[in-house]
Design a protein around this motif. Sequence first.
Motif, PDB file in Angstrom:
ATOM      1  N   VAL A 182       0.826  -1.205   0.000  1.00  0.00           N
ATOM      2  CA  VAL A 182       0.000   0.000   0.000  1.00  0.00           C
ATOM      3  C   VAL A 182       0.860   1.253   0.000  1.00  0.00           C
ATOM      4  O   VAL A 182       0.351   2.361   0.085  1.00  0.00           O
ATOM      5  CB  VAL A 182      -0.956   0.021   1.220  1.00  0.00           C
ATOM      6  N   GLY A 183       2.156   1.079  -0.094  1.00  0.00           N
ATOM      7  CA  GLY A 183       3.053   2.230  -0.061  1.00  0.00           C
ATOM      8  C   GLY A 183       3.275   2.663   1.377  1.00  0.00           C
ATOM      9  O   GLY A 183       2.595   2.260   2.296  1.00  0.00           O
ATOM     10  N   SER A 184       4.228   3.502   1.560  1.00  0.00           N
ATOM     11  CA  SER A 184       4.512   3.959   2.920  1.00  0.00           C
ATOM     12  C   SER A 184       3.623   5.152   3.253  1.00  0.00           C
ATOM     13  O   SER A 184       3.349   6.001   2.411  1.00  0.00           O
ATOM     14  CB  SER A 184       5.990   4.321   3.060  1.00  0.00           C
ATOM     15  N   ILE A 185       3.161   5.192   4.489  1.00  0.00           N
ATOM     16  CA  ILE A 185       2.308   6.274   4.950  1.00  0.00           C
ATOM     17  C   ILE A 185       3.187   7.295   5.656  1.00  0.00           C
ATOM     18  O   ILE A 185       3.926   6.968   6.586  1.00  0.00           O
ATOM     19  CB  ILE A 185       1.224   5.740   5.911  1.00  0.00           C
ATOM     20  N   GLN A 186       3.114   8.517   5.214  1.00  0.00           N
ATOM     21  CA  GLN A 186       3.934   9.573   5.790  1.00  0.00           C
ATOM     22  C   GLN A 186       3.272  10.109   7.057  1.00  0.00           C
ATOM     23  O   GLN A 186       2.072  10.356   7.070  1.00  0.00           O
ATOM     24  CB  GLN A 186       4.114  10.713   4.783  1.00  0.00           C
ATOM     25  N   PRO A 187       4.059  10.310   8.130  1.00  0.00           N
ATOM     26  CA  PRO A 187       3.484  10.891   9.348  1.00  0.00           C
ATOM     27  C   PRO A 187       3.184  12.368   9.114  1.00  0.00           C
ATOM     28  O   PRO A 187       3.769  13.000   8.232  1.00  0.00           O
ATOM     29  CB  PRO A 187       4.599  10.708  10.384  1.00  0.00           C
ATOM     30  N   PRO A 188       2.270  12.924   9.918  1.00  0.00           N
ATOM     31  CA  PRO A 188       1.969  14.344   9.771  1.00  0.00           C
ATOM     32  C   PRO A 188       3.179  15.186  10.175  1.00  0.00           C
ATOM     33  O   PRO A 188       4.030  14.741  10.946  1.00  0.00           O
ATOM     34  CB  PRO A 188       0.798  14.566  10.721  1.00  0.00           C
ATOM     35  N   PRO A 189       3.272  16.397   9.673  1.00  0.00           N
ATOM     36  CA  PRO A 189       4.418  17.239  10.030  1.00  0.00           C
ATOM     37  C   PRO A 189       4.378  17.618  11.512  1.00  0.00           C
ATOM     38  O   PRO A 189       3.309  17.753  12.104  1.00  0.00           O
ATOM     39  CB  PRO A 189       4.244  18.470   9.142  1.00  0.00           C
ATOM     40  N   VAL A 190       5.544  17.769  12.118  1.00  0.00           N
ATOM     41  CA  VAL A 190       5.650  18.152  13.519  1.00  0.00           C
ATOM     42  C   VAL A 190       5.555  19.669  13.609  1.00  0.00           C
ATOM     43  O   VAL A 190       6.265  20.384  12.912  1.00  0.00           O
ATOM     44  CB  VAL A 190       6.981  17.668  14.125  1.00  0.00           C
ATOM     45  N   VAL A 191       4.650  20.142  14.470  1.00  0.00           N
ATOM     46  CA  VAL A 191       4.485  21.571  14.668  1.00  0.00           C
ATOM     47  C   VAL A 191       5.128  21.946  15.994  1.00  0.00           C
ATOM     48  O   VAL A 191       4.744  21.442  17.040  1.00  0.00           O
ATOM     49  CB  VAL A 191       2.993  21.964  14.664  1.00  0.00           C
ATOM     50  N   ILE A 192       6.118  22.813  15.930  1.00  0.00           N
ATOM     51  CA  ILE A 192       6.789  23.273  17.142  1.00  0.00           C
ATOM     52  C   ILE A 192       6.235  24.649  17.485  1.00  0.00           C
ATOM     53  O   ILE A 192       6.309  25.566  16.671  1.00  0.00           O
ATOM     54  CB  ILE A 192       8.314  23.329  16.937  1.00  0.00           C
ATOM     55  N   PRO A 193       5.656  24.789  18.688  1.00  0.00           N
ATOM     56  CA  PRO A 193       5.069  26.078  19.041  1.00  0.00           C
ATOM     57  C   PRO A 193       6.137  27.156  19.182  1.00  0.00           C
ATOM     58  O   PRO A 193       7.306  26.871  19.433  1.00  0.00           O
ATOM     59  CB  PRO A 193       4.375  25.805  20.371  1.00  0.00           C
ATOM     60  N   GLU A 194       5.702  28.400  19.043  1.00  0.00           N
ATOM     61  CA  GLU A 194       6.608  29.534  19.148  1.00  0.00           C
ATOM     62  C   GLU A 194       7.211  29.646  20.540  1.00  0.00           C
ATOM     63  O   GLU A 194       8.342  30.042  20.703  1.00  0.00           O
ATOM     64  CB  GLU A 194       5.864  30.826  18.800  1.00  0.00           C
ATOM     65  N   GLY A 195       6.448  29.337  21.566  1.00  0.00           N
ATOM     66  CA  GLY A 195       6.934  29.445  22.937  1.00  0.00           C
ATOM     67  C   GLY A 195       6.541  28.235  23.736  1.00  0.00           C
ATOM     68  O   GLY A 195       5.752  27.401  23.304  1.00  0.00           O
ATOM     69  N   THR A 196       7.086  28.127  24.893  1.00  0.00           N
ATOM     70  CA  THR A 196       6.764  27.028  25.780  1.00  0.00           C
ATOM     71  C   THR A 196       6.052  27.592  27.004  1.00  0.00           C
ATOM     72  O   THR A 196       6.471  28.601  27.559  1.00  0.00           O
ATOM     73  CB  THR A 196       8.052  26.304  26.207  1.00  0.00           C
ATOM     74  N   ILE A 197       4.978  26.937  27.424  1.00  0.00           N
ATOM     75  CA  ILE A 197       4.228  27.362  28.594  1.00  0.00           C
ATOM     76  C   ILE A 197       4.730  26.561  29.793  1.00  0.00           C
ATOM     77  O   ILE A 197       4.731  25.335  29.765  1.00  0.00           O
ATOM     78  CB  ILE A 197       2.714  27.144  28.405  1.00  0.00           C
ATOM     79  N   ILE A 198       5.145  27.274  30.817  1.00  0.00           N
ATOM     80  CA  ILE A 198       5.657  26.649  32.032  1.00  0.00           C
ATOM     81  C   ILE A 198       4.676  26.902  33.174  1.00  0.00           C
ATOM     82  O   ILE A 198       4.359  28.053  33.473  1.00  0.00           O
ATOM     83  CB  ILE A 198       7.039  27.243  32.417  1.00  0.00           C
ATOM     84  N   PRO A 199       4.189  25.847  33.830  1.00  0.00           N
ATOM     85  CA  PRO A 199       3.316  26.065  34.990  1.00  0.00           C
ATOM     86  C   PRO A 199       4.153  26.395  36.227  1.00  0.00           C
ATOM     87  O   PRO A 199       5.245  25.864  36.417  1.00  0.00           O
ATOM     88  CB  PRO A 199       2.596  24.730  35.153  1.00  0.00           C
ATOM     89  N   ILE A 200       3.627  27.284  37.044  1.00  0.00           N
ATOM     90  CA  ILE A 200       4.254  27.642  38.315  1.00  0.00           C
ATOM     91  C   ILE A 200       3.217  27.372  39.402  1.00  0.00           C
ATOM     92  O   ILE A 200       2.080  27.831  39.299  1.00  0.00           O
ATOM     93  CB  ILE A 200       4.673  29.121  38.324  1.00  0.00           C
ATOM     94  N   ILE A 201       3.596  26.626  40.420  1.00  0.00           N
ATOM     95  CA  ILE A 201       2.651  26.242  41.463  1.00  0.00           C
ATOM     96  C   ILE A 201       3.206  26.652  42.818  1.00  0.00           C
ATOM     97  O   ILE A 201       4.353  26.339  43.152  1.00  0.00           O
ATOM     98  CB  ILE A 201       2.393  24.724  41.454  1.00  0.00           C
ATOM     99  N   ASN A 202       2.396  27.356  43.581  1.00  0.00           N
ATOM    100  CA  ASN A 202       2.722  27.706  44.965  1.00  0.00           C
ATOM    101  C   ASN A 202       1.607  27.184  45.853  1.00  0.00           C
ATOM    102  O   ASN A 202       0.432  27.357  45.535  1.00  0.00           O
ATOM    103  CB  ASN A 202       2.843  29.228  45.133  1.00  0.00           C
ATOM    104  N   ARG A 203       1.986  26.514  46.944  1.00  0.00           N
ATOM    105  CA  ARG A 203       0.995  26.011  47.893  1.00  0.00           C
ATOM    106  C   ARG A 203       1.275  26.615  49.267  1.00  0.00           C
ATOM    107  O   ARG A 203       2.431  26.806  49.651  1.00  0.00           O
ATOM    108  CB  ARG A 203       1.064  24.483  47.958  1.00  0.00           C
ATOM    109  N   TYR A 204       0.183  26.877  49.982  1.00  0.00           N
ATOM    110  CA  TYR A 204       0.268  27.482  51.304  1.00  0.00           C
ATOM    111  C   TYR A 204      -0.588  26.662  52.260  1.00  0.00           C
ATOM    112  O   TYR A 204      -1.710  26.291  51.930  1.00  0.00           O
ATOM    113  CB  TYR A 204      -0.205  28.933  51.254  1.00  0.00           C
ATOM    114  N   PHE A 205      -0.062  26.396  53.465  1.00  0.00           N
ATOM    115  CA  PHE A 205      -0.683  25.474  54.405  1.00  0.00           C
ATOM    116  C   PHE A 205      -0.952  26.147  55.750  1.00  0.00           C
ATOM    117  O   PHE A 205      -0.130  26.928  56.230  1.00  0.00           O
ATOM    118  CB  PHE A 205       0.241  24.269  54.649  1.00  0.00           C
ATOM    119  N   TYR A 206      -2.088  25.810  56.326  1.00  0.00           N
ATOM    120  CA  TYR A 206      -2.424  26.276  57.672  1.00  0.00           C
ATOM    121  C   TYR A 206      -3.244  25.192  58.347  1.00  0.00           C
ATOM    122  O   TYR A 206      -4.198  24.669  57.767  1.00  0.00           O
ATOM    123  CB  TYR A 206      -3.228  27.582  57.609  1.00  0.00           C
ATOM    124  N   ILE A 207      -2.868  24.840  59.576  1.00  0.00           N
ATOM    125  CA  ILE A 207      -3.648  23.908  60.391  1.00  0.00           C
ATOM    126  C   ILE A 207      -4.390  24.762  61.412  1.00  0.00           C
ATOM    127  O   ILE A 207      -3.772  25.480  62.206  1.00  0.00           O
ATOM    128  CB  ILE A 207      -2.753  22.870  61.118  1.00  0.00           C
TER     129      ILE A 207
END
Length: 139
Positions: A30-55
Amino acid sequence: MGKLDPLKLICDSCCENNRIFWPRLKAIDVGSIQPPPVVIPEGTIIPIINRYFYIVTDDIDLTNGITLPANLFTDDNGDPVTEFKLFNPNGYVNLYINAVMQEGGAYKVTPNSLILTPFNTTIFAGTPIIIESLGFQQM
């Protein structure tokens, strides 16, 4: 040549009795199937997490609501904090009381305090309160 019984797929005249007849399979190219092109985003999103605790040290009656100052809380390292780091507009805050996430309308977090809205309940001493502040930064 013997007769083929299509219900049993057994050839009556085979060299060995009751041999199963398997039709030949033919592979096709059936011939070779080509994978879709890879899309590299312009920027990278980085999550920042802060947690605060009180008893909670003393029972808190929420009939009239309450404001808890930030200096009652500690961070992930157990260090005291003077304010909560909030990420506006690229973030959000979750509140957990006794490990249960609270509805958004039940509280408000400012850099200096946690404000719990009036509710007919009590938060008992020993109950953990956790503020989770999440933000997203583009690199």
